[in-house]
Design a protein around this motif. Structure first.
Motif, PDB file in Angstrom:
ATOM      1  N   ALA A 208      26.209 -42.164 -82.482  1.00 58.28           N
ATOM      2  CA  ALA A 208      27.239 -43.095 -82.015  1.00 58.28           C
ATOM      3  C   ALA A 208      27.853 -42.654 -80.688  1.00 58.28           C
ATOM      4  O   ALA A 208      28.392 -43.482 -79.949  1.00 58.28           O
ATOM      5  CB  ALA A 208      28.330 -43.230 -83.072  1.00 58.28           C
ATOM      6  N   THR A 209      27.779 -41.373 -80.374  1.00 61.16           N
ATOM      7  CA  THR A 209      28.400 -40.865 -79.141  1.00 61.16           C
ATOM      8  C   THR A 209      27.490 -40.988 -77.926  1.00 61.16           C
ATOM      9  O   THR A 209      27.956 -40.803 -76.795  1.00 61.16           O
ATOM     10  CB  THR A 209      28.779 -39.380 -79.299  1.00 61.16           C
ATOM     11  OG1 THR A 209      27.584 -38.579 -79.359  1.00 61.16           O
ATOM     12  CG2 THR A 209      29.606 -39.151 -80.551  1.00 61.16           C
ATOM     13  N   LEU A 210      26.205 -41.281 -78.128  1.00 60.07           N
ATOM     14  CA  LEU A 210      25.230 -41.191 -77.033  1.00 60.07           C
ATOM     15  C   LEU A 210      25.578 -42.057 -75.816  1.00 60.07           C
ATOM     16  O   LEU A 210      25.546 -41.557 -74.690  1.00 60.07           O
ATOM     17  CB  LEU A 210      23.823 -41.529 -77.544  1.00 60.07           C
ATOM     18  CG  LEU A 210      23.159 -40.454 -78.415  1.00 60.07           C
ATOM     19  CD1 LEU A 210      21.781 -40.920 -78.885  1.00 60.07           C
ATOM     20  CD2 LEU A 210      23.030 -39.144 -77.656  1.00 60.07           C
TER      21      LEU A 210
ATOM     22  N   LEU B  83      18.072 -35.622 -77.062  1.00 61.66           N
ATOM     23  CA  LEU B  83      17.325 -34.617 -77.820  1.00 61.66           C
ATOM     24  C   LEU B  83      18.285 -33.742 -78.613  1.00 61.66           C
ATOM     25  O   LEU B  83      18.035 -33.413 -79.782  1.00 61.66           O
ATOM     26  CB  LEU B  83      16.493 -33.757 -76.864  1.00 61.66           C
ATOM     27  CG  LEU B  83      15.702 -32.611 -77.516  1.00 61.66           C
ATOM     28  CD1 LEU B  83      14.651 -33.163 -78.482  1.00 61.66           C
ATOM     29  CD2 LEU B  83      15.037 -31.738 -76.457  1.00 61.66           C
ATOM     30  N   GLY B  84      19.409 -33.371 -77.990  1.00 61.54           N
ATOM     31  CA  GLY B  84      20.383 -32.527 -78.670  1.00 61.54           C
ATOM     32  C   GLY B  84      20.990 -33.187 -79.893  1.00 61.54           C
ATOM     33  O   GLY B  84      21.332 -32.517 -80.873  1.00 61.54           O
ATOM     34  N   SER B  85      21.114 -34.526 -79.867  1.00 65.67           N
ATOM     35  CA  SER B  85      21.677 -35.226 -81.019  1.00 65.67           C
ATOM     36  C   SER B  85      20.800 -35.081 -82.246  1.00 65.67           C
ATOM     37  O   SER B  85      21.255 -35.274 -83.377  1.00 65.67           O
ATOM     38  CB  SER B  85      21.879 -36.711 -80.687  1.00 65.67           C
ATOM     39  OG  SER B  85      20.639 -37.380 -80.588  1.00 65.67           O
ATOM     40  N   THR B  86      19.533 -34.727 -82.039  1.00 69.34           N
ATOM     41  CA  THR B  86      18.612 -34.493 -83.150  1.00 69.34           C
ATOM     42  C   THR B  86      18.388 -33.013 -83.406  1.00 69.34           C
ATOM     43  O   THR B  86      18.272 -32.578 -84.557  1.00 69.34           O
ATOM     44  CB  THR B  86      17.240 -35.156 -82.845  1.00 69.34           C
ATOM     45  OG1 THR B  86      17.439 -36.559 -82.689  1.00 69.34           O
ATOM     46  CG2 THR B  86      16.251 -34.909 -83.960  1.00 69.34           C
ATOM     47  N   ALA B  87      18.332 -32.214 -82.329  1.00 66.34           N
ATOM     48  CA  ALA B  87      17.833 -30.845 -82.468  1.00 66.34           C
ATOM     49  C   ALA B  87      18.854 -29.757 -82.161  1.00 66.34           C
ATOM     50  O   ALA B  87      18.512 -28.580 -82.248  1.00 66.34           O
ATOM     51  CB  ALA B  87      16.618 -30.654 -81.537  1.00 66.34           C
TER      52      ALA B  87
ATOM     53  N   CYS C  96      18.316 -31.145 -88.999  1.00 69.29           N
ATOM     54  CA  CYS C  96      19.449 -31.960 -89.454  1.00 69.29           C
ATOM     55  C   CYS C  96      19.650 -33.086 -88.464  1.00 69.29           C
ATOM     56  O   CYS C  96      20.224 -32.891 -87.398  1.00 69.29           O
ATOM     57  CB  CYS C  96      20.716 -31.121 -89.566  1.00 69.29           C
ATOM     58  SG  CYS C  96      20.662 -29.963 -90.928  1.00 69.29           S
ATOM     59  N   SER C  97      19.191 -34.252 -88.800  1.00 67.47           N
ATOM     60  CA  SER C  97      19.187 -35.354 -87.861  1.00 67.47           C
ATOM     61  C   SER C  97      20.586 -35.928 -87.681  1.00 67.47           C
ATOM     62  O   SER C  97      21.573 -35.378 -88.153  1.00 67.47           O
ATOM     63  CB  SER C  97      18.212 -36.429 -88.332  1.00 67.47           C
ATOM     64  OG  SER C  97      18.037 -37.409 -87.347  1.00 67.47           O
TER      65      SER C  97
ATOM     66  N   ASN D 206      28.625 -30.092 -82.742  1.00 65.10           N
ATOM     67  CA  ASN D 206      27.223 -30.313 -82.387  1.00 65.10           C
ATOM     68  C   ASN D 206      27.108 -31.109 -81.097  1.00 65.10           C
ATOM     69  O   ASN D 206      26.295 -30.778 -80.216  1.00 65.10           O
ATOM     70  CB  ASN D 206      26.504 -31.060 -83.520  1.00 65.10           C
ATOM     71  CG  ASN D 206      26.445 -30.268 -84.815  1.00 65.10           C
ATOM     72  OD1 ASN D 206      26.598 -29.044 -84.817  1.00 65.10           O
ATOM     73  ND2 ASN D 206      26.227 -30.953 -85.917  1.00 65.10           N
ATOM     74  N   CYS D 207      27.899 -32.182 -80.988  1.00 64.89           N
ATOM     75  CA  CYS D 207      27.860 -33.023 -79.787  1.00 64.89           C
ATOM     76  C   CYS D 207      28.304 -32.240 -78.555  1.00 64.89           C
ATOM     77  O   CYS D 207      27.679 -32.327 -77.483  1.00 64.89           O
ATOM     78  CB  CYS D 207      28.753 -34.239 -79.975  1.00 64.89           C
ATOM     79  SG  CYS D 207      28.160 -35.414 -81.208  1.00 64.89           S
TER      80      CYS D 207
END
Length: 429
Positions: A277-279, A303-307, A350-351, A393-394
């Protein structure tokens, strides 16, 4: 927005299930607890339902990890990016997650959340990981039979296979698009299954908490509060050490002004507990307010939002140390090193979907021979943990994009509203 709203609603329902479980647990405890025959029989049924919920969570782990990791690698677009920008990005992700995981171990060992529980079930449990050999554990990263690895839920072996498989699909170019599209659709299907299982979250939480309170007594409440405190303290220390130092000395930007510019994205992350949602907001902010070139922002942040899951890596360390404390056992130094590395690697899987961390945590415990029933104790309060994981994480994604741009000399200092100076000025690409 509807999806994020439904996730928030689910979190509220989970909290209602938690509160209802606490009330019912105290009532059953007041009426005699497990010593009363009819309550003892009721607890058998509650435990049964709670265990079914945990098994459904475990069911999703292998296909979810396979799809998420492979898609993250395929998402790089070409082998050249995997070798250059991809390797540098993953190095940042791995380094920062290792530090967060280490902090999680130290905080959990200091505050001892598991020591607040007096649960005979865990004191009497067998510990399979006490004789684990570090060298053999490193060898075990590499699968000799991927089907066997999947059957045993050996996620690290699956991640290694995913790296080879994703690189192979990338190298096929146009011919690999059919496989790539199939994996994307499969990943969406896995998210749907998670959604179905999470519908049961309030009821699973109610059963697990009611059972824990009525069977073990009120000591679990204090332990859960300490567990939540460990999680929040870990991410706060990590943010004000790892992220602050990287932004100051590598990114050469003011940490507090940097945070202020991303405040809208942080609020979305906190409310929705989902990086996806933040992308749009975060990517636009990185380009227009921080001066990160489009090529880097458009690659690193999605990529960071997934990895890149700094907060989740710390959580994995905390829950492992927590479970060891429940059992009254201690990991060796090599095992702690292995835990930190494993937490970082598994955090990659952790997606962007809320509650995935609680699913993957099952495998972390399994890899150390620890009972997964410990998940049942904290699943009801995981929402409070996830609220701090997602913004952390974000933030790690945005810090990584800024630091890579700065170290490559392409951060646009004329655009950057929080620059400390001293870096090369470059126009955006």
């Amino acid at each position: 927005m509807a999806k994020e709203r439904s996730m928030v609603d689910l979190g509220i329902k989970g909290l209602i299930g938690l509160l209802a479980g606490v009330v019912c647990g105290f009532i059953l405890m007041y009426l005699g607890g497990k010593e009363t025959p009819w309550i003892a029989q009721l607890l058998v049924y509650l435990d049964c339902l709670g265990q079914i919920f945990l098994r459904l969570l475990k069911m999703i782990v292998v296909p979810l990890v396979f799809c998420c990791i492979t898609n993250a690698i395929i998402g790089l677009g070409e082998i050249a990016l995997l070798r250059s920008l991809g390797l540098k990005t993953f190095a940042y992700f791995f380094f920062t997650s290792c530090i967060f995981s280490f902090i999680g171990v130290m905080v959990a060992k200091l505050l001892k959340p598991g020591a607040a529980f007096t649960l005979e079930q865990f004191k009497n449990a067998s510990f399979d990981g006490s004789s684990a050999n570090f060298i053999n554990a490193i060898i075990d990263f590499f699968p000799d039979n991927i089907v066997k690895a999947a059957a045993n839920t050996s996620l690290l072996q699956i991640i290694v296979f995913c790296a080879f498989f994703g690189a192979a699909v990338l190298s096929l170019g146009e011919r690999g698009k059919t496989v790539a599209n199939m994996l994307k659709e499969t990943e969406l299907a896995m998210f749907k299954i998670i959604g179905y299982v999470m519908i049961l979250l309030p009821y699973g939480v109610f059963c697990l908490i009611t059972y824990a309170l009525a069977f073990y007594g009120p000591s679990v409440i204090g332990g859960l509060l300490i567990f939540i405190a460990c999680d929040w303290i870990t991410v706060i220390i990590g943010i004000f050490t790892v992220h602050l130092l990287l932004l100051t000395f590598v990114g050469k930007v003011n940490f507090f002004k940097f945070i202020a510019n991303f405040k809208a994205a942080l609020v979305v992350a906190l409310a929705g507990c989902s990086s996806t949602a933040t992308l749009p907001i975060a990517t636009a902010t990185a380009k227009e307010r921080i001066g990160v070139p489009g090529k880097i922002a458009d690659f690193v942040i999605p990529l960071g939002s997934t990895a890149n899951m700094n907060g989740t890596a710390g959580f994995f360390s905390i829950i492992t140390v927590f479970t060891c404390q429940l059992m009254g056992v201690e990991l060796s130094i090599p095992q702690y090193v292995l835990l930190i590395v494993e937490s970082c690697l598994l955090a990659i899987s952790c997606s962007t979907v809320p509650n995935t961390g609680i699913v993957i945590a099952i495998t972390v415990l399994q890899s150390f021979g620890l009972p997964i029933e410990a998940i049942g104790l904290i699943v009801g309060v995981y929402k409070f943990c996830d609220m701090c994981h997602t913004p952390t994480n974000c933030l790690g994604d945005w810090v990584t994009a800024t630091c890579i741009a700065s170290s490559d000399g392409v951060l646009d200092r004329e655009v950057c509203v929080c620059s400390l100076g001293g870096g090369a000025t470059a126009k955006r690409s």
